[in-house]
Design an enzyme around this catalytic site. Structure first.
Site, mmCIF file in Angstrom:
data_model
loop_
_atom_site.group_PDB
_atom_site.id
_atom_site.type_symbol
_atom_site.label_atom_id
_atom_site.label_comp_id
_atom_site.label_asym_id
_atom_site.label_seq_id
_atom_site.Cartn_x
_atom_site.Cartn_y
_atom_site.Cartn_z
ATOM 1 N N SER A 104 3.267 -2.289 10.429
ATOM 2 C CA SER A 104 4.729 -2.222 10.626
ATOM 3 C C SER A 104 5.443 -3.519 10.262
ATOM 4 O O SER A 104 6.383 -3.926 10.946
ATOM 5 C CB SER A 104 5.046 -1.810 12.078
ATOM 6 O OG SER A 104 4.552 -0.509 12.341
ATOM 7 N N GLU A 156 -6.997 4.441 7.812
ATOM 8 C CA GLU A 156 -6.795 5.861 7.482
ATOM 9 C C GLU A 156 -8.023 6.417 6.765
ATOM 10 O O GLU A 156 -8.364 7.586 6.925
ATOM 11 C CB GLU A 156 -5.503 6.025 6.656
ATOM 12 C CG GLU A 156 -4.279 5.801 7.542
ATOM 13 C CD GLU A 156 -3.029 5.372 6.802
ATOM 14 O OE1 GLU A 156 -2.972 5.471 5.568
ATOM 15 O OE2 GLU A 156 -2.086 4.914 7.489
ATOM 16 N N HIS A 213 -9.589 0.681 5.019
ATOM 17 C CA HIS A 213 -8.312 0.967 5.682
ATOM 18 C C HIS A 213 -8.553 1.978 6.810
ATOM 19 O O HIS A 213 -9.356 2.895 6.666
ATOM 20 C CB HIS A 213 -7.310 1.527 4.665
ATOM 21 C CG HIS A 213 -5.919 1.583 5.208
ATOM 22 N ND1 HIS A 213 -5.507 2.570 6.075
ATOM 23 C CD2 HIS A 213 -4.853 0.762 5.037
ATOM 24 C CE1 HIS A 213 -4.242 2.355 6.405
ATOM 25 N NE2 HIS A 213 -3.821 1.263 5.785
ATOM 26 N N LYS A 239 0.024 4.241 -0.217
ATOM 27 C CA LYS A 239 -0.660 5.403 0.385
ATOM 28 C C LYS A 239 -0.505 6.627 -0.546
ATOM 29 O O LYS A 239 -0.450 6.470 -1.753
ATOM 30 C CB LYS A 239 -0.124 5.670 1.786
ATOM 31 C CG LYS A 239 -0.101 4.408 2.656
ATOM 32 C CD LYS A 239 0.056 4.701 4.098
ATOM 33 C CE LYS A 239 0.272 3.406 4.856
ATOM 34 N NZ LYS A 239 0.028 3.514 6.260
ATOM 35 N N ASN A 285 0.852 -1.187 0.000
ATOM 36 C CA ASN A 285 0.000 0.000 0.000
ATOM 37 C C ASN A 285 0.894 1.245 0.000
ATOM 38 O O ASN A 285 1.478 1.579 1.028
ATOM 39 C CB ASN A 285 -0.892 -0.030 1.260
ATOM 40 C CG ASN A 285 -1.710 1.238 1.410
ATOM 41 O OD1 ASN A 285 -1.823 2.038 0.485
ATOM 42 N ND2 ASN A 285 -2.282 1.431 2.601
ATOM 43 N N GLY A 325 2.085 2.092 10.850
ATOM 44 C CA GLY A 325 2.973 3.248 10.732
ATOM 45 C C GLY A 325 3.664 3.635 12.027
ATOM 46 O O GLY A 325 4.255 4.709 12.111
ATOM 47 N N GLY A 327 2.666 -1.159 4.375
ATOM 48 C CA GLY A 327 2.623 0.260 4.036
ATOM 49 C C GLY A 327 4.025 0.793 3.795
ATOM 50 O O GLY A 327 4.591 0.636 2.710
HETATM 51 C C1 PEP Z 1 -0.899 -0.008 6.008
HETATM 52 O O1 PEP Z 1 -0.900 1.125 5.552
HETATM 53 O O2 PEP Z 1 -1.811 -0.783 5.721
HETATM 54 C C2 PEP Z 1 0.197 -0.423 6.888
HETATM 55 C C3 PEP Z 1 0.136 -1.599 7.423
HETATM 56 O O3 PEP Z 1 1.203 0.497 7.072
HETATM 57 P P1 PEP Z 1 2.633 0.184 7.749
HETATM 58 O O4 PEP Z 1 3.169 -1.081 7.136
HETATM 59 O O5 PEP Z 1 3.464 1.384 7.416
HETATM 60 O O6 PEP Z 1 2.406 0.023 9.218
#
Ligand code: PEP
Length: 258
Positions: free
Chosen positions: A219, A97, A95, A11, A9, A180, A240
Site C-alpha cells: 500500500s 499472491e 510474491h 499484477k 508490479n 492491497g 502494486g
Molecule cells: C504488491 O503487489 O507487491 C503490492 C505491494 O501491492 P500494493 O501496493 O497494491 O499493496
C-alpha cells in the site's frame, strides 16, 4: 550509498491500449525522477510491448514470476533464459499472491521457501536480478512471528547460494497484511524489519549487507512514500495498485529521489 529502486508490479492488469497510455504518462515525466532506478513488471504477455517502450529510456522491466526449472515440459511457465531474451533486468520472486496459489496446493512454508530459493538460483544463473519478496501473513503478524518468517527465507537463500549472491539481489519486505489493503506498515515498523534483515545478512558478510537494496511493499502511495523512503534501511518500494496510475507512480518515484 545505496541507489533507491521503485518497482511497479502491474499484477494481472492492463491491455495494449491502457499499457501504452500508462507508459507514455510515466515516460513524459521521467526527467522529474533521475536519481532512482525504476522498473516495471507487466503481465508476461505484454513484456515485449514494455520492452519496446522502455528500451533506451533508462527504465528497466521484468516479469512477476519465473520457473524454477531450466526448460522443457512445464506448460505455462516462463524460464530465466526467456527473461534474458526479452531484456529483463529483474524478476519478482515469491510474491505473496504467488505463494497463495501454491499454498492452495497445501505446500507448507518450508517447501514454499525452497521453491523460492530454486527460482532465485535460476534467475542468478541467467544474470537476471531477483527481487525476493518476504513478509508475514496477518496471522503471523498477530502472533509476533515476523522476524522468524523473514529469517527463515533469508537463511535458506544464503545456505543455497552463499551470501555473496545477495550482491546481485534485491529484497522486498512485503507484509501480506499491507498488500492491497490500503493499510501500509508505519515507517518505524518497516524500518525495524528492514534493519533486522540487513543485520541477518551482515552476520555473514557486512559489505554485502550494506550494499543490499531492501524495498518496502504494501500500500505504498504518493502521499505515504516519502516518510517510508526516508528511513535509513528502506531503499525504495515495490508498488502494486499505485503503479497503475502514471501520476501516482511518478510521485512515488520522485519521493525516492529526495
Ligand atoms: C504488491 O503487489 O507487491 C503490492 C505491494 O501491492 P500494493 O501496493 O497494491 O499493496
Amino acid at each position: 550509498m545505496r541507489k533507491p529502486l521503485v518497482a511497479g508490479n502491474w499484477k494481472m492488469n492492463g491491455n495494449s491500449a491502457s499499457n501504452t497510455l500508462l507508459l507514455d504518462g510515466i515516460l513524459a515525466q521521467k526527467n522529474t525522477f533521475t536519481s532512482v532506478d525504476v522498473a516495471i513488471f507487466p503481465s508476461a504477455v505484454y513484456l515485449h510491448q514494455v520492452q519496446i517502450a522502455l528500451e533506451r529510456s533508462g527504465l528497466s522491466w521484468g516479469t512477476q514470476n519465473l520457473s524454477q526449472f531450466r526448460q522443457g515440459a512445464y506448460t505455462g511457465e516462463i524460464s530465466a533464459a526467456m527473461l534474458k531474451d526479452f531484456g529483463c533486468k529483474y524478476v519478482l520472486i515469491g510474491h505473496s499472491e504467488r505463494r497463495g496459489l501454491y499454498a492452495e496446493l497445501n505446500l507448507d512454508h518450508f517447501v514454499l521457501d525452497h521453491i523460492v530459493a530454486d527460482k532465485y538460483e535460476m534467475a542468478l544463473t541467467e544474470g537476471v536480478s531477483p527481487i525476493i519478496c518476504i513478509g508475514e501473513t496477518p496471522e503471523e503478524h498477530a502472533t509476533g512471528q515476523t522476524e522468524e518468517v523473514v529469517a527463515r527465507l533469508l537463511d535458506i537463500l544464503i545456505k543455497q547460494n552463499g551470501v555473496k549472491a545477495l550482491a546481485q539481489t534485491v529484497l522486498a519486505y512485503e507484509p501480506v497484511w499491507a498488500i492491497g489493503t490500503g493499510k501500509s506498515a508505519t515507517p518505524e515498523w518497516a524500518q525495524e524489519v528492514h534493519s533486522f534483515m540487513r543485520e541477518r545478512v551482515a552476520k555473514h558478510d557486512r559489505a554485502t549487507a550494506e550494499s543490499l537494496q531492501i524495498l518496502y511493499g504494501g500500500s505504498v502511495k504518493g502521499d505515504n512514500a516519502a516518510p517510508l523512503f526516508s528511513m535509513p534501511d528502506i531503499d525504495g518500494g515495490l508498488v502494486g495498485g499505485a503503479s497503475l496510475d502514471a501520476d501516482e507512480f511518478v510521485k512515488i518515484c520522485q519521493a525516492a529521489c529526495s
